[in-house]
Each structure stands twice: as structure tokens, then as C-alpha cells.
Motif scaffolding. Structure first.
Motif, PDB file in Angstrom:
ATOM      1  N   ILE A  78       0.849  -1.192   0.000  1.00  0.00           N
ATOM      2  CA  ILE A  78       0.000   0.000   0.000  1.00  0.00           C
ATOM      3  C   ILE A  78       0.888   1.246   0.000  1.00  0.00           C
ATOM      4  N   THR A  79       0.688   2.055  -0.998  1.00  0.00           N
ATOM      5  CA  THR A  79       1.514   3.259  -1.140  1.00  0.00           C
ATOM      6  C   THR A  79       0.604   4.492  -1.166  1.00  0.00           C
ATOM      7  N   GLU A  80       1.211   5.657  -1.145  1.00  0.00           N
ATOM      8  CA  GLU A  80       0.456   6.913  -1.263  1.00  0.00           C
ATOM      9  C   GLU A  80      -0.450   6.875  -2.498  1.00  0.00           C
ATOM     10  N   ASP A  81       0.096   6.330  -3.580  1.00  0.00           N
ATOM     11  CA  ASP A  81      -0.601   6.371  -4.866  1.00  0.00           C
ATOM     12  C   ASP A  81      -1.790   5.415  -4.965  1.00  0.00           C
ATOM     13  N   ASN A  82      -1.646   4.223  -4.388  1.00  0.00           N
ATOM     14  CA  ASN A  82      -2.748   3.259  -4.580  1.00  0.00           C
ATOM     15  C   ASN A  82      -3.643   3.128  -3.347  1.00  0.00           C
ATOM     16  N   TYR A  83      -3.354   3.889  -2.321  1.00  0.00           N
ATOM     17  CA  TYR A  83      -4.073   3.814  -1.043  1.00  0.00           C
ATOM     18  C   TYR A  83      -5.601   3.801  -1.235  1.00  0.00           C
ATOM     19  N   ASP A  84      -6.092   4.747  -2.023  1.00  0.00           N
ATOM     20  CA  ASP A  84      -7.541   4.871  -2.235  1.00  0.00           C
ATOM     21  C   ASP A  84      -8.127   3.686  -2.985  1.00  0.00           C
ATOM     22  N   LYS A  85      -7.321   3.143  -3.894  1.00  0.00           N
ATOM     23  CA  LYS A  85      -7.814   2.034  -4.721  1.00  0.00           C
ATOM     24  C   LYS A  85      -7.872   0.737  -3.936  1.00  0.00           C
ATOM     25  N   VAL A  86      -6.826   0.460  -3.163  1.00  0.00           N
ATOM     26  CA  VAL A  86      -6.764  -0.819  -2.441  1.00  0.00           C
ATOM     27  C   VAL A  86      -7.695  -0.797  -1.228  1.00  0.00           C
ATOM     28  N   LEU A  87      -7.567   0.252  -0.424  1.00  0.00           N
ATOM     29  CA  LEU A  87      -8.381   0.309   0.796  1.00  0.00           C
ATOM     30  C   LEU A  87      -9.656   1.117   0.541  1.00  0.00           C
ATOM     31  N   ASN A  88     -10.388   0.720  -0.481  1.00  0.00           N
ATOM     32  CA  ASN A  88     -11.621   1.450  -0.801  1.00  0.00           C
ATOM     33  C   ASN A  88     -12.781   0.956   0.053  1.00  0.00           C
ATOM     34  N   GLN A  89     -13.932   1.531  -0.199  1.00  0.00           N
ATOM     35  CA  GLN A  89     -15.095   1.235   0.638  1.00  0.00           C
ATOM     36  C   GLN A  89     -15.492  -0.246   0.580  1.00  0.00           C
ATOM     37  N   ASN A  90     -15.385  -0.799  -0.620  1.00  0.00           N
ATOM     38  CA  ASN A  90     -15.702  -2.222  -0.781  1.00  0.00           C
ATOM     39  C   ASN A  90     -14.804  -3.090   0.072  1.00  0.00           C
ATOM     40  N   PHE A  91     -13.507  -2.758   0.048  1.00  0.00           N
ATOM     41  CA  PHE A  91     -12.555  -3.510   0.851  1.00  0.00           C
ATOM     42  C   PHE A  91     -12.915  -3.392   2.327  1.00  0.00           C
ATOM     43  N   MET A  92     -13.174  -2.170   2.805  1.00  0.00           N
ATOM     44  CA  MET A  92     -13.462  -1.967   4.226  1.00  0.00           C
ATOM     45  C   MET A  92     -14.706  -2.748   4.654  1.00  0.00           C
ATOM     46  N   LYS A  93     -15.677  -2.813   3.755  1.00  0.00           N
ATOM     47  CA  LYS A  93     -16.906  -3.553   4.043  1.00  0.00           C
ATOM     48  C   LYS A  93     -16.618  -5.046   4.177  1.00  0.00           C
ATOM     49  N   SER A  94     -15.836  -5.587   3.208  1.00  0.00           N
ATOM     50  CA  SER A  94     -15.488  -7.016   3.260  1.00  0.00           C
ATOM     51  C   SER A  94     -14.664  -7.320   4.498  1.00  0.00           C
ATOM     52  N   TYR A  95     -13.759  -6.405   4.810  1.00  0.00           N
ATOM     53  CA  TYR A  95     -12.869  -6.588   5.955  1.00  0.00           C
ATOM     54  C   TYR A  95     -13.673  -6.646   7.261  1.00  0.00           C
ATOM     55  N   GLN A  96     -14.574  -5.686   7.410  1.00  0.00           N
ATOM     56  CA  GLN A  96     -15.389  -5.658   8.631  1.00  0.00           C
ATOM     57  C   GLN A  96     -16.293  -6.881   8.728  1.00  0.00           C
ATOM     58  N   TYR A  97     -16.858  -7.262   7.597  1.00  0.00           N
ATOM     59  CA  TYR A  97     -17.765  -8.406   7.592  1.00  0.00           C
ATOM     60  C   TYR A  97     -17.003  -9.685   7.955  1.00  0.00           C
ATOM     61  N   TRP A  98     -15.814  -9.814   7.409  1.00  0.00           N
ATOM     62  CA  TRP A  98     -14.987 -10.994   7.703  1.00  0.00           C
ATOM     63  C   TRP A  98     -14.626 -11.038   9.185  1.00  0.00           C
ATOM     64  N   LEU A  99     -14.182  -9.884   9.720  1.00  0.00           N
ATOM     65  CA  LEU A  99     -13.808  -9.876  11.149  1.00  0.00           C
ATOM     66  C   LEU A  99     -15.008 -10.197  12.036  1.00  0.00           C
ATOM     67  N   SER A 100     -16.185  -9.705  11.662  1.00  0.00           N
ATOM     68  CA  SER A 100     -17.369  -9.979  12.481  1.00  0.00           C
ATOM     69  C   SER A 100     -17.822 -11.431  12.325  1.00  0.00           C
ATOM     70  N   SER A 101     -17.245 -12.140  11.358  1.00  0.00           N
ATOM     71  CA  SER A 101     -17.580 -13.561  11.159  1.00  0.00           C
ATOM     72  C   SER A 101     -16.471 -14.476  11.672  1.00  0.00           C
ATOM     73  N   GLY A 102     -15.629 -13.956  12.547  1.00  0.00           N
ATOM     74  CA  GLY A 102     -14.598 -14.813  13.149  1.00  0.00           C
ATOM     75  C   GLY A 102     -13.278 -14.843  12.409  1.00  0.00           C
ATOM     76  N   GLY A 103     -13.015 -13.842  11.550  1.00  0.00           N
ATOM     77  CA  GLY A 103     -11.800 -13.844  10.738  1.00  0.00           C
ATOM     78  C   GLY A 103     -10.523 -13.427  11.447  1.00  0.00           C
ATOM     79  N   GLN A 104     -10.656 -12.814  12.628  1.00  0.00           N
ATOM     80  CA  GLN A 104      -9.466 -12.261  13.303  1.00  0.00           C
ATOM     81  C   GLN A 104      -8.372 -13.302  13.533  1.00  0.00           C
ATOM     82  N   VAL A 105      -8.760 -14.482  13.972  1.00  0.00           N
ATOM     83  CA  VAL A 105      -7.749 -15.514  14.286  1.00  0.00           C
ATOM     84  C   VAL A 105      -6.994 -15.919  13.012  1.00  0.00           C
ATOM     85  N   THR A 106      -7.706 -16.011  11.904  1.00  0.00           N
ATOM     86  CA  THR A 106      -7.063 -16.354  10.629  1.00  0.00           C
ATOM     87  C   THR A 106      -6.093 -15.251  10.223  1.00  0.00           C
ATOM     88  N   LEU A 107      -6.543 -14.017  10.344  1.00  0.00           N
ATOM     89  CA  LEU A 107      -5.713 -12.866   9.976  1.00  0.00           C
ATOM     90  C   LEU A 107      -4.446 -12.822  10.837  1.00  0.00           C
TER      91      LEU A 107
END
Ligand SMILES: [Mn+2]
Length: 237
Positions: A78-107
Motif C-alpha cells: 500500500i503506497t500513497e498512490d494506490n491507497y484509495d484504490k486498495v483500501l476502498n469502501q468495498n474492501f473496508m466492508k469485506s474486511y469488517q464483515y470478515w472480522l465480524s464472522s470470526g476472521g481475526q484468528v485467521t488474519l
């Protein structure tokens, strides 16, 4: 012998116990019907063990699907240039959903791996199949994580999308087809019928093999050659 297990959810100890109990060897085949990851204590260890066995055939579950989409993004630098593209809203949604489904231990465990092992396990996860089928002693078995084809049960499997196969819940009160047995995980058998709590459910040409190991029950393994159900030893509840 041909075996199937599902929803191991990090329960490495129970997984190893069943491999030992069945005397699982190079002549056998084990189908793992998804949801190896998340919730339980040692998901990455199970994944690594499976990846080292040519005769374990992995099918994708919704937890692998969630993990893959997040981990693939996190593997990018993740760099200054691609920050917005990689960590976009879709990503944040998937990330939160995964963590709320027990993903923390895997991560957490994934982060402790060296970069080569991370890449290796991600490649392995990409190989997980959507479904599988085989015929044994004249009986056909269709194996999939959760269900097939929504309302159209006679739709050919190759026309099903991933949403049809790993997120929904099968209707265990219905016979889908008289030409095959449907083998699924995803729905712990105590949710299908309390009479089957902690046990493999066989009824209406369904074989439901998620016995709810991560919810304090046992891990179940089904042997297609003998019809035998093999369970890990009872756990402290
Ligand atoms: Mn599932």
C-alpha cells in the motif's frame, strides 16, 4: 476409502484426531467441504496440513471466500498512490464483515507467516473447487459447501454461481433429486434438527456433515464406502 469433513473452523486437534482414527493414508481420499478457516484456534495449521496432502480435495466455503478477498488486497503493497484504490469502501466492508464472522484468528496467524508461505497458502486457497461429484458403488454424490441453485434445484451445477453454492442454506426437509445424494456442510446439524445435534444428518437424500465442532460439538467425518460416521472425542462444553 473416500471420506468427507466440513466446517473444521480452526479445530486442528479434532481434524488430526479423525485422520488418526480412520487411519487416513495415501490410498484414501478426503473431501473438505469448506470453512476450514475462522472462529476456532488453529485455522492456518489445518490449511498448511491440507496443502501438503495430494489426496485432500478442498471445496470453497463462504469463510475462504471472505478471507481470500481481504487477504489478496492486504498482500498488495500500500503506497500513497494506490491507497484509495486498495483500501476502498468495498474492501473496508469485506474486511469488517470478515472480522465480524470470526476472521481475526485467521488474519493474526496469516500475518505471522513469512511472505513465501503467505503466497503459497493464497495460491492454495484459489485452487479450492466450487463443487465436486463422484459415483461410488452405483450411487452418485454431489458435494458442495452449502446448497445448490436456490429455487431451481434441477439447474445444472455448472450454471450455478458462487452465491448459489456457499452462502444459502439447503432445505433439508426436501429431496432435491432422486438421482444423487447432496453432501453439504455450512449448516450445523443442530440447526437442522435438534435430534441430530452433534451428529451427521442423513435424511431425504441429504448428507449434512457440519456437526458444529466449533460450537462445542464434535467434528464428524463421513465414510462413503461404509456409510460410517466417525466423530472426534467429546469436548469440554
Ligand atoms: Mn459456511
Amino acid at each position: 476409502m473416500i471420506y468427507a469433513v466440513s466446517d473444521i473452523h480452526g479445530c486442528y486437534e479434532q481434524y488430526k484426531e479423525l485422520l488418526n482414527k480412520t487411519g487416513f493414508s495415501g490410498n484414501d481420499t478426503l473431501y473438505v467441504l469448506g470453512d476450514v478457516l475462522d472462529r476456532g484456534p488453529e485455522p492456518i495449521q489445518i490449511l498448511a496440513d491440507m496443502a501438503g496432502r495430494y489426496n485432500v480435495i478442498p471445496l470453497i466455503g463462504n469463510h475462504e471466500y471472505m478471507a481470500l478477498s481481504v487477504l489478496k488486497s492486504l498482500m498488495k503493497e500500500i503506497t500513497e498512490d494506490n491507497y484509495d484504490k486498495v483500501l476502498n469502501q468495498n474492501f473496508m466492508k469485506s474486511y469488517q464483515y470478515w472480522l465480524s464472522s470470526g476472521g481475526q484468528v485467521t488474519l493474526d496467524q496469516f500475518r505471522k507467516l513469512n511472505p513465501d508461505d503467505r503466497a503459497f497458502l493464497l495460491d492454495y486457497l484459489e485452487e479450492f473447487q466450487l463443487y465436486n461429484e463422484f459415483t461410488l458403488n452405483g450411487e452418485k454424490y454431489v458435494l458442495v459447501h452449502a446448497d445448490i441453485a436456490g429455487e431451481e434445484k434441477d439447474r445444472p451445477l455448472e450454471n450455478c454461481g458462487i452465491e448459489d453454492l456457499i452462502f444459502t442454506q439447503a432445505d433439508y426437509s426436501k429431496i432435491y433429486s432422486s438421482s444423487y445424494y447432496l453432501v453439504t456442510g455450512h449448516t450445523p446439524t443442530f440447526k437442522i434438527d435438534m435430534e441430530y445435534a452433534g451428529k451427521i444428518y442423513r435424511k431425504n437424500r441429504h448428507i449434512a456433515i457440519d456437526c458444529g465442532c466449533v460450537w462445542g460439538k464434535d467434528l464428524g467425518m463421513y465414510c462413503f464406502d461404509t456409510g460410517e460416521c466417525i466423530y472426534s472425542s467429546a469436548r469440554e462444553k
